[in-house]
Design a protein around this motif. Sequence first.
Motif, PDB file in Angstrom:
ATOM      1  N   THR A   1       0.825  -1.209   0.000  1.00  0.00           N
ATOM      2  CA  THR A   1       0.000   0.000   0.000  1.00  0.00           C
ATOM      3  C   THR A   1       0.857   1.255   0.000  1.00  0.00           C
ATOM      4  O   THR A   1       0.505   2.247  -0.648  1.00  0.00           O
ATOM      5  CB  THR A   1      -0.960   0.011   1.196  1.00  0.00           C
ATOM      6  OG1 THR A   1      -0.225  -0.220   2.411  1.00  0.00           O
ATOM      7  CG2 THR A   1      -2.016  -1.081   1.045  1.00  0.00           C
TER       8      THR A   1
ATOM      9  N   GLY B   1      -6.809   5.819  -6.619  1.00  0.00           N
ATOM     10  CA  GLY B   1      -6.563   7.084  -5.941  1.00  0.00           C
ATOM     11  C   GLY B   1      -7.586   8.142  -6.283  1.00  0.00           C
ATOM     12  O   GLY B   1      -7.817   9.078  -5.505  1.00  0.00           O
TER      13      GLY B   1
ATOM     14  N   CYS C   1      -4.476   5.568  -2.561  1.00  0.00           N
ATOM     15  CA  CYS C   1      -4.710   6.043  -1.181  1.00  0.00           C
ATOM     16  C   CYS C   1      -5.216   4.907  -0.294  1.00  0.00           C
ATOM     17  O   CYS C   1      -5.961   5.137   0.654  1.00  0.00           O
ATOM     18  CB  CYS C   1      -5.679   7.220  -1.174  1.00  0.00           C
ATOM     19  SG  CYS C   1      -7.270   6.902  -1.918  1.00  0.00           S
TER      20      CYS C   1
ATOM     21  N   ARG D   1       0.774   3.997  -2.974  1.00  0.00           N
ATOM     22  CA  ARG D   1       0.540   5.425  -2.720  1.00  0.00           C
ATOM     23  C   ARG D   1       1.621   6.281  -3.347  1.00  0.00           C
ATOM     24  O   ARG D   1       1.348   7.322  -3.950  1.00  0.00           O
ATOM     25  CB  ARG D   1       0.475   5.691  -1.211  1.00  0.00           C
ATOM     26  CG  ARG D   1      -0.760   5.145  -0.526  1.00  0.00           C
ATOM     27  CD  ARG D   1      -0.929   5.734   0.868  1.00  0.00           C
ATOM     28  NE  ARG D   1       0.212   5.476   1.735  1.00  0.00           N
ATOM     29  CZ  ARG D   1       0.338   4.403   2.505  1.00  0.00           C
ATOM     30  NH1 ARG D   1      -0.619   3.478   2.503  1.00  0.00           N
ATOM     31  NH2 ARG D   1       1.394   4.234   3.276  1.00  0.00           N
TER      32      ARG D   1
ATOM     33  N   PRO E   1     -11.433   6.036  -4.314  1.00  0.00           N
ATOM     34  CA  PRO E   1     -11.135   4.856  -3.494  1.00  0.00           C
ATOM     35  C   PRO E   1     -12.364   4.093  -3.025  1.00  0.00           C
ATOM     36  O   PRO E   1     -12.276   2.895  -2.740  1.00  0.00           O
ATOM     37  CB  PRO E   1     -10.354   5.430  -2.316  1.00  0.00           C
ATOM     38  CG  PRO E   1     -10.704   6.886  -2.289  1.00  0.00           C
ATOM     39  CD  PRO E   1     -10.930   7.280  -3.703  1.00  0.00           C
TER      40      PRO E   1
END
Length: 508
Positions: free
Chosen positions: A164, A303, A174, A168, A306
């Motif tokens: 994750t 992103g 996100c 990101r 989400p």
Amino acid sequence: MTVRWGRDGPGFLMDLDRAAPETLGRQLQEQLRAAVRSGRLRPGERLPSSRRLAQQLGISRGLVVGAYEQLGAEGYLAAEKGAGTRVAASVTAARRRPLPRPGGARPGGGAPDPVEFAYGIPDLASFPMGDWTWALAEAARTVPAAHLGDDADAGSPWLREVVTSYHRRLRAGCAAPADAVVVGGFRHGLTVVVATLARRGITHLALEDPGPREHDRIALRAGLGVVPVPVDDHGLDVARLRASPARAVLVTPAHQCPTGALLSPERRRELVAWAEEVDGLILEDDYDAEFRYDRRPVGSLQGLAPDRVVALGSVSKTLAPAIKIGWVLAPPEYVPAVLEEKRLTSRGVPVLDQLALARLVESGRFDRHLRRMRTLYAARRDALAEALGGALPGLPLTGLAAGCHALLRLPPGTREAAVVAAARRRSVVVRGLGDYLVPAGRPGDRPPGPLGPALVLGFGNVNESRIRRGVRALAEALAETRAGDPAGAAGPGPAGGGTGAPPVRQVY
């Protein structure tokens, strides 16, 4: 068990054709690669000395030394001081059983090593075996004994944190670690998510048409109806999606499979708006986003929205398909159902492999590998474009801005299946665009909609010399097809004549 030949070992039968257009050095390299891949030369086996092989073939020793050095750089061979040159142990995973090749045999009876323009396969010989071995050793050295029991349903907390965080930073996502579920590769993740959708009341899944093979079968097995949605040069046609009964859609926005199109900014916004309107979900296959050449990177749809996007990823194309590790990044409300589906269908991914991948990414070695592969794939992409520009001028080559495959548009009216069969007779394996139509099982000759007939050329696992050889064979195959059906294949091609087609161009 590898035979340990004493000293120089026996000789090795090869036949170089001095009348062929390829240089003797290139022929020697190709035959040695073929011998390793087919198993004639096995991992650990010793090759004849450069002096002895040069004498046997009647060529200069420098050509043999150069061939050994080239194959050593590619990972096929390993030179040991005082022990000669051997086949590298790491090439075992890259070996394949040779396919039968009717026709196309070399003079002397040997079948030529096939050129496979396979979609979705990375360069297997470039797998970072040293880094992966190091990461596995680090995982084994540091793993607590308590972690060797059954894995947590969601997977290793460390790998979920790393995945994750990486998503990101590199993909503008996100997702939090709590949103991530580790799965056994992309297909396992897709199977779990599609089954989850069915249990939450979604009845239809929209698929890009053409799109990745067999995804329709996965949806049908879960009880979902399948809705094909056309793709054009801007990606998925969202207007057609709106007219369908689907409340979920699977897309490849960064480099559409198989056309190579990038989902345009306008279509991205329209797609998110559609998901909000129908209370739906977007499944994002984020493959090929790591390999881009002529355009700036675009962020993940996850992103952007989400709560409406499930991002699915794996290391099949960045490392190797044999590393069966993938991930699902889901909206929080979907995570419990995804976990339940995974728990009931799989015991998860081996813990040591998960920890090794986390260590590989966190250490920076994974990024170093990606940088090296971008350079390699960019060179192969350029070789493909150059070879096609010379052998098949006038045929558009699209989808080259990213990834490891491109789309060669054929003259209108060309029968894809005939070209594919003619290429196969020349030991070149390639798929037509018709193979990617939804639903699976449509005949290869069926016209693939407004895109027209085309060939999908994967170049990830094909080196530059083989790319050139394969393109020459494709030009011959197209010429044979046109000669056999002159009324059905108008347009440019190796046979010459008036074309009425667009000039040579590459659409990135």
